[in-house]
Design a protein around this motif. Structure first.
Motif, short mmCIF file in Angstrom:
data_model
loop_
_atom_site.label_atom_id
_atom_site.label_comp_id
_atom_site.label_asym_id
_atom_site.label_seq_id
_atom_site.Cartn_x
_atom_site.Cartn_y
_atom_site.Cartn_z
N THR A 123 1.20 5.11 1.69
CA THR A 123 2.11 5.38 0.59
C THR A 123 2.49 6.85 0.47
OG1 THR A 123 0.27 5.60 -0.97
CG2 THR A 123 1.30 3.41 -0.78
N LEU A 158 6.07 8.00 1.16
CA LEU A 158 7.07 7.55 0.18
C LEU A 158 7.00 8.33 -1.14
CD1 LEU A 158 6.83 3.71 0.69
CD2 LEU A 158 8.55 5.27 1.58
N ALA A 159 6.08 9.26 -1.27
CA ALA A 159 5.92 10.02 -2.51
C ALA A 159 7.21 10.73 -2.93
CB ALA A 159 4.76 11.00 -2.40
N VAL A 190 10.26 9.84 -2.40
CA VAL A 190 11.19 8.80 -2.88
C VAL A 190 10.80 8.38 -4.29
CG1 VAL A 190 12.04 6.46 -2.49
CG2 VAL A 190 11.68 8.01 -0.55
N HIS A 191 9.52 8.19 -4.52
CA HIS A 191 9.06 7.81 -5.86
C HIS A 191 9.35 8.92 -6.86
CE1 HIS A 191 7.15 4.10 -4.65
NE2 HIS A 191 6.50 4.73 -3.67
N GLY A 192 9.23 10.17 -6.43
CA GLY A 192 9.54 11.30 -7.31
C GLY A 192 11.01 11.33 -7.69
N ILE A 251 13.08 8.77 -7.72
CA ILE A 251 13.33 7.62 -8.59
C ILE A 251 12.89 7.94 -10.01
CG2 ILE A 251 12.61 5.25 -9.10
CD1 ILE A 251 12.57 4.81 -6.02
N ARG A 252 11.72 8.53 -10.17
CA ARG A 252 11.22 8.87 -11.50
C ARG A 252 12.11 9.91 -12.17
NH1 ARG A 252 9.89 7.51 -16.09
NH2 ARG A 252 8.50 8.89 -17.18
N GLU A 264 15.10 8.19 -13.51
CA GLU A 264 14.78 7.46 -14.73
C GLU A 264 14.69 8.39 -15.93
OE1 GLU A 264 11.14 5.58 -13.53
OE2 GLU A 264 12.17 3.85 -12.63
#
Length: 77
Positions: A9, A12-13, A15-17, A19-20, A23
């Motif tokens: 994972t 992908l950090a 990408v998650h950042g 996305i957050r 949001e």
């Protein structure tokens, strides 16, 4: 979180950042659209533009309708 799952994972950090962050920006924009003080300022600006003759009566009605539509739009959790 185990070492193996962390290894898979980790790439992908970013990408998650992103996305957050998106949001958080969306939440802030929705908050500002529905903030009563901001809505009042926008309505007052439209009213002042009408009084100053910068917009027509029809444009004023459309602007007020748009402000109220944005304010009462669908809310997300």
């Amino acid at each position: 979180m185990g070492l193996i799952s962390m290894l898979f994972t980790w790439p992908l950090a970013p990408v998650h950042g992103v996305i957050r962050l998106g949001e958080l920006i969306q939440q802030q924009v929705e908050h500002e659209l529905r903030d009563p003080a901001a809505v009042r300022r926008r309505l007052e600006a439209v009213e002042e533009a009408r009084r100053a003759g910068r917009i027509s009566e029809e444009e004023e009605a459309e602007a007020v309708e748009e402000i109220l539509r944005l304010m009462s739009g669908p809310r997300r959790g």
